[in-house]
Write an enzyme that holds these catalytic residues in place. Structure first.
Site, PDB file in Angstrom:
ATOM      1  N   ASP A  29     -16.204  44.951  64.876  1.00 40.51           N
ATOM      2  CA  ASP A  29     -15.735  45.880  66.800  1.00 40.51           C
ATOM      3  C   ASP A  29     -14.667  44.568  67.689  1.00 40.51           C
ATOM      4  O   ASP A  29     -14.248  43.959  67.305  1.00 40.51           O
ATOM      5  CB  ASP A  29     -17.600  45.228  66.822  1.00 40.51           C
ATOM      6  CG  ASP A  29     -17.869  43.754  66.962  1.00 40.51           C
ATOM      7  OD1 ASP A  29     -16.828  42.861  65.465  1.00 40.51           O
ATOM      8  OD2 ASP A  29     -18.034  42.948  67.760  1.00 40.51           O
ATOM      9  N   GLU A  48     -19.849  40.761  65.553  1.00 38.46           N
ATOM     10  CA  GLU A  48     -19.750  39.890  66.223  1.00 38.46           C
ATOM     11  C   GLU A  48     -19.249  39.097  67.427  1.00 38.46           C
ATOM     12  O   GLU A  48     -19.118  38.050  67.734  1.00 38.46           O
ATOM     13  CB  GLU A  48     -17.819  39.432  65.226  1.00 38.46           C
ATOM     14  CG  GLU A  48     -17.573  37.857  65.301  1.00 38.46           C
ATOM     15  CD  GLU A  48     -16.289  37.707  66.094  1.00 38.46           C
ATOM     16  OE1 GLU A  48     -16.161  36.447  66.544  1.00 38.46           O
ATOM     17  OE2 GLU A  48     -16.079  38.286  67.376  1.00 38.46           O
TER      18      GLU A  48
END
Length: 364
Positions: A81, A135
């Site tokens: 991400d 994350e």
């Protein structure tokens, strides 16, 4: 600020590309936290074409492993991400620089993982490649945390490398972090008759005095010096412009060396503020660097022989809780992470891949 996906986003990954070109392809997959499915699909599909790997998936987390029966297993991890797109897609190349959202944090590191996964069918150690989601947002959604809870066997290893940007310098372990509220109480009164009250905000001076006088510890672990810090990060108090406040809250943040446990860190903060009401509101353990491990020593030699302590918290701490020593090592300048002008050097990506390849193919 735009977070809309590109209409021309790719649908597949080409693992025959060099590291820089593969990074660009990854960057052109928009994957803002919570929207990683398309990229996770592409990673899974690309890895499943490689006969030397077994591939598993849980949610938008993909794990690929060799099963060669080697004496050691090394795990390479990276998150898929990014933070929201800031009008910095699609990617573009100018000279040696690749520009775009996630170039540094951390699709260049993911590209290095994928290149190694595709081109090392017979490494000197068994390898595990972990690609995980979420994350960049709250810890409860972190994909690596979900894997640790649901499939800890997938993460079993002797040593782990998190390919977060570190300017290709080994950063050992990470600090723990703790936040706590120190609450001061007084007596409310009209400010015109302040002698009838007890001002809680004024009491904060003594708390701030303890912080000003605090001598943070320095500790050496595996040859790396970790510096601690205890600081006020917020003060709240006051009811109205004509009221003596009866409560004031000082929020402190303690960044501590990884030789302390969370319980020891909390006990230390309570000791510093003995006599006050202290409530720990958030805590995450640090991670020991584990540089004395044989795999870590070989890794250091392959990457230049030097290391520094990681100041900050990263997901290496999750590996530490699983008993896996871990370091941070990846291409890219961490100071460029999350910036509108985020970029990464193509030569740095190639150099990072080269060093890791040498480590994983050298005769033992």
């Amino acid at each position: 600020m735009s977070s809309q996906p590109l209409t021309s986003a790719p649908t597949a990954l080409d693992l025959t590309l060099d590291g820089g070109a593969l990074t660009a392809q990854l960057v052109d997959f928009p994957s803002v936290s919570g929207d990683e499915k398309a990229l996770a699909d592409a990673v899974e599909n690309a890895l499943r074409t490689l006969p030397h790997l077994t591939v598993d998936r849980y949610g938008n987390n993909v794990v690929a492993r060799t099963q060669l029966g080697r004496a050691e297993r090394v795990l390479l991890a990276g998150h898929l991400d990014t933070v929201p797109i800031a009008d910095n897609l699609p990617s573009r190349v100018e000279g040696d620089l690749l520009w775009g959202c996630g170039t540094t944090d951390m699709k260049s590191g993911v590209a290095v993982q994928l290149r190694l996964a595709a081109t090392l069918p017979d490494p000197n150690r068994d390898l595990t490649f972990v690609f995980y989601d979420c994350e960049e947002i709250e810890a409860a959604r972190n994909g690596l945390g979900h894997l640790a809870a649901q499939h800890p066997d997938w993460l079993a290893a002797d040593f782990a490398v998190l390919l977060e940007p570190s300017d290709a310098v080994v950063e050992g372990g990470c600090q723990g972090t703790l936040r706590a509220k120190v609450t001061l109480t007084g007596t409310r009164a009209h400010s015109a008759r302040s002698w009838l009250g007890d001002n809680a905000i004024h009491q904060a001076a003594a708390v701030l005095g303890r912080l000003a006088d605090y001598q943070p510890r320095r500790v050496e672990i595996d040859g790396l010096e970790y510096r601690e810090g205890l600081n006020a990060v917020r003060i709240e108090g006051g009811v109205a412009g004509n009221v003596i406040p009866d409560e004031c809250v000082v929020t402190v943040n303690f960044r501590y060396a990884p030789d302390r446990s969370e319980a020891e860190a909390a006990a230390h903060v309570r000791e510093v503020f003995q006599g006050y009401q202290v409530e720990v509101t958030d805590s995450a353990p640090g991670a020991l660097p584990g540089l004395a491990q044989p795999a870590a020593q070989a890794f250091l030699a392959a990457t230049g022989g030097s290391a520094r302590a990681k100041y900050g918290w990263t997901d290496v701490a999750r590996f530490s809780t699983l008993g896996v020593p871990a370091v941070n090592y990846g291409p890219g300048d961490p100071n460029l992470a999350h910036k509108r002008d985020e970029h990464c050097s193509l030569s740095a990506i190639a150099e990072c891949e080269r060093r890791l390849r040498e480590w994983l193919t050298a005769a033992r």
